[in-house]
Design a protein around this motif. Structure first.
Motif, PDB file in Angstrom:
ATOM      1  N   GLN A 191       0.850  -1.486   0.282  1.00 50.95           N
ATOM      2  CA  GLN A 191      -0.022   0.451  -0.174  1.00 50.95           C
ATOM      3  C   GLN A 191       0.776   1.131   0.263  1.00 50.95           C
ATOM      4  OE1 GLN A 191      -3.784  -0.482   2.171  1.00 50.95           O
ATOM      5  NE2 GLN A 191      -3.224   1.249   3.111  1.00 50.95           N
ATOM      6  N   ALA A 192       1.991   1.121   0.834  1.00 51.68           N
ATOM      7  CA  ALA A 192       2.858   2.796   0.778  1.00 51.68           C
ATOM      8  C   ALA A 192       3.351   2.533  -0.774  1.00 51.68           C
ATOM      9  CB  ALA A 192       4.194   2.078   2.240  1.00 51.68           C
ATOM     10  N   LEU A 229      -6.775  14.944  -4.138  1.00 44.94           N
ATOM     11  CA  LEU A 229      -6.698  13.455  -3.722  1.00 44.94           C
ATOM     12  C   LEU A 229      -5.006  13.672  -3.235  1.00 44.94           C
ATOM     13  CD1 LEU A 229      -7.155  12.527  -7.650  1.00 44.94           C
ATOM     14  CD2 LEU A 229      -8.258  11.567  -5.854  1.00 44.94           C
ATOM     15  N   LEU A 230      -4.209  14.745  -3.997  1.00 44.28           N
ATOM     16  CA  LEU A 230      -2.692  14.591  -3.003  1.00 44.28           C
ATOM     17  C   LEU A 230      -3.098  14.557  -1.365  1.00 44.28           C
ATOM     18  CD1 LEU A 230       0.129  14.437  -4.069  1.00 44.28           C
ATOM     19  CD2 LEU A 230       0.541  17.156  -4.288  1.00 44.28           C
ATOM     20  N   HIS A 231      -3.788  15.319  -1.200  1.00 42.28           N
ATOM     21  CA  HIS A 231      -3.486  15.678   0.651  1.00 42.28           C
ATOM     22  C   HIS A 231      -4.632  14.505   1.180  1.00 42.28           C
ATOM     23  CE1 HIS A 231      -5.050  17.511   3.755  1.00 42.28           C
ATOM     24  NE2 HIS A 231      -5.713  17.153   4.232  1.00 42.28           N
ATOM     25  N   HIS A 232      -5.280  13.774   0.260  1.00 37.09           N
ATOM     26  CA  HIS A 232      -6.046  12.286   0.681  1.00 37.09           C
ATOM     27  C   HIS A 232      -5.015  10.835   0.691  1.00 37.09           C
ATOM     28  CE1 HIS A 232      -8.945   9.022   0.865  1.00 37.09           C
ATOM     29  NE2 HIS A 232      -8.336   8.227  -0.066  1.00 37.09           N
ATOM     30  N   GLU A 233      -3.953  11.233  -0.251  1.00 35.08           N
ATOM     31  CA  GLU A 233      -3.048  10.381  -0.795  1.00 35.08           C
ATOM     32  C   GLU A 233      -2.059  10.333   0.375  1.00 35.08           C
ATOM     33  OE1 GLU A 233       0.199  11.570  -2.424  1.00 35.08           O
ATOM     34  OE2 GLU A 233       0.238   9.330  -0.916  1.00 35.08           O
ATOM     35  N   GLN A 234      -1.195  12.004   0.552  1.00 32.87           N
ATOM     36  CA  GLN A 234      -0.659  11.359   1.803  1.00 32.87           C
ATOM     37  C   GLN A 234      -1.253  11.537   3.306  1.00 32.87           C
ATOM     38  OE1 GLN A 234       0.322  15.481   0.819  1.00 32.87           O
ATOM     39  NE2 GLN A 234       2.266  15.325   0.014  1.00 32.87           N
ATOM     40  N   THR A 235      -2.348  11.807   3.708  1.00 30.25           N
ATOM     41  CA  THR A 235      -2.841  11.204   4.601  1.00 30.25           C
ATOM     42  C   THR A 235      -3.243   9.960   5.341  1.00 30.25           C
ATOM     43  OG1 THR A 235      -4.229  13.710   4.743  1.00 30.25           O
ATOM     44  CG2 THR A 235      -5.289  11.645   6.677  1.00 30.25           C
ATOM     45  N   GLU A 236      -3.470   9.015   3.838  1.00 30.51           N
ATOM     46  CA  GLU A 236      -3.083   7.070   3.637  1.00 30.51           C
ATOM     47  C   GLU A 236      -2.108   7.105   3.895  1.00 30.51           C
ATOM     48  OE1 GLU A 236      -5.995   5.331   2.267  1.00 30.51           O
ATOM     49  OE2 GLU A 236      -6.780   6.303   4.172  1.00 30.51           O
ATOM     50  N   ALA A 296       0.075   8.585   5.425  1.00 31.21           N
ATOM     51  CA  ALA A 296       1.113   9.093   6.633  1.00 31.21           C
ATOM     52  C   ALA A 296       0.538   7.505   7.645  1.00 31.21           C
ATOM     53  CB  ALA A 296       0.666   9.773   7.277  1.00 31.21           C
ATOM     54  N   ALA A 297      -0.831   7.744   7.859  1.00 23.71           N
ATOM     55  CA  ALA A 297      -1.172   6.494   8.921  1.00 23.71           C
ATOM     56  C   ALA A 297      -0.681   4.959   8.474  1.00 23.71           C
ATOM     57  CB  ALA A 297      -3.399   6.357   7.796  1.00 23.71           C
ATOM     58  N   THR A 298      -0.375   4.710   6.675  1.00 24.44           N
ATOM     59  CA  THR A 298      -0.019   4.046   6.553  1.00 24.44           C
ATOM     60  C   THR A 298       1.886   2.935   7.049  1.00 24.44           C
ATOM     61  OG1 THR A 298      -0.913   3.929   4.813  1.00 24.44           O
ATOM     62  CG2 THR A 298       0.969   2.199   4.579  1.00 24.44           C
ATOM     63  N   GLN A 299       2.237   4.583   6.771  1.00 32.63           N
ATOM     64  CA  GLN A 299       3.621   4.032   7.162  1.00 32.63           C
ATOM     65  C   GLN A 299       3.758   4.524   9.069  1.00 32.63           C
ATOM     66  OE1 GLN A 299       5.151   7.668   5.877  1.00 32.63           O
ATOM     67  NE2 GLN A 299       6.231   6.719   4.264  1.00 32.63           N
ATOM     68  N   ALA A 308      -5.785   0.872   9.864  1.00 30.84           N
ATOM     69  CA  ALA A 308      -6.544   1.067  10.401  1.00 30.84           C
ATOM     70  C   ALA A 308      -5.777   0.878  12.025  1.00 30.84           C
ATOM     71  CB  ALA A 308      -7.806   0.509  11.427  1.00 30.84           C
ATOM     72  N   HIS A 309      -5.727   2.326  12.794  1.00 32.17           N
ATOM     73  CA  HIS A 309      -5.192   2.226  14.247  1.00 32.17           C
ATOM     74  C   HIS A 309      -6.580   2.311  15.231  1.00 32.17           C
ATOM     75  CE1 HIS A 309      -6.116   6.771  14.910  1.00 32.17           C
ATOM     76  NE2 HIS A 309      -5.533   6.678  13.258  1.00 32.17           N
ATOM     77  N   VAL A 310      -7.911   2.479  15.088  1.00 32.30           N
ATOM     78  CA  VAL A 310      -8.744   2.790  16.492  1.00 32.30           C
ATOM     79  C   VAL A 310     -10.052   1.560  15.298  1.00 32.30           C
ATOM     80  CG1 VAL A 310      -8.401   5.386  16.855  1.00 32.30           C
ATOM     81  CG2 VAL A 310      -9.957   4.548  14.719  1.00 32.30           C
TER      82      VAL A 310
END
Ligand SMILES: [Zn+2]
Length: 135
Positions: free
Chosen positions: A30-31, A75-82, A84-87, A119-121
């Motif tokens: 995913q990353a 899209l870029l913002h969404h992708e960066q959030t994803e 960061a969550a993945t990392q 997912a972290h929660v």
């Protein structure tokens, strides 16, 4: 005296080494995908910016280019959030916290992790957080 104890179900519902390896592989994949998207979106943005900056593009075409920019930025913002969550999820695998809710400490649950490995929660805390954000 039961000679065959039931499979151990720990309260923390720790994931097996196989399950951790499975999610780690999915998160790494995913990353990689997200990083590739990141490069692609940045390239698109750069291309569109040069179009917008072109003095021959004005009026409706310029407005359309600006709109496309907004879309790419979103899209870029969404992708960066994803990403960061993945990392962060990969870091939690390393630290041994993966699969536990960071809010309440309950197990997130395999079914939810299959759908959303980053997912972290848990579902309950996710709902609560979204309400707190005031969507
Ligand atoms: Zn929770």
């Amino acid at each position: 005296m039961p000679s065959n104890p039931a499979p151990v179900l720990t309260m923390k519902a720790e994931l097996t080494a196989e399950q951790l390896a499975h999610f780690k592989a999915r998160l790494q994949e995913q990353a990689r995908t997200l990083s590739a998207q990141d490069s692609e979106l940045r390239a698109r943005l750069a291309a569109e910016e040069s179009v917008t900056a072109n003095t021959f593009v004005a009026g409706i075409e310029g407005a359309m280019a600006a709109e496309a920019d907004d879309e790419v930025i979103a899209l870029l913002h969404h992708e960066q959030t994803e990403l960061a969550a993945t990392q962060q999820a990969l870091e939690r695998i390393e630290s041994g916290d993966y699969g536990q809710c960071t809010e309440c400490g309950d197990p997130i649950g395999l079914a939810r992790l299959e759908v959303l490995p980053e997912a972290h929660v848990c579902v309950g805390c996710q709902d609560m957080l979204e309400h707190r954000k005031g969507r």
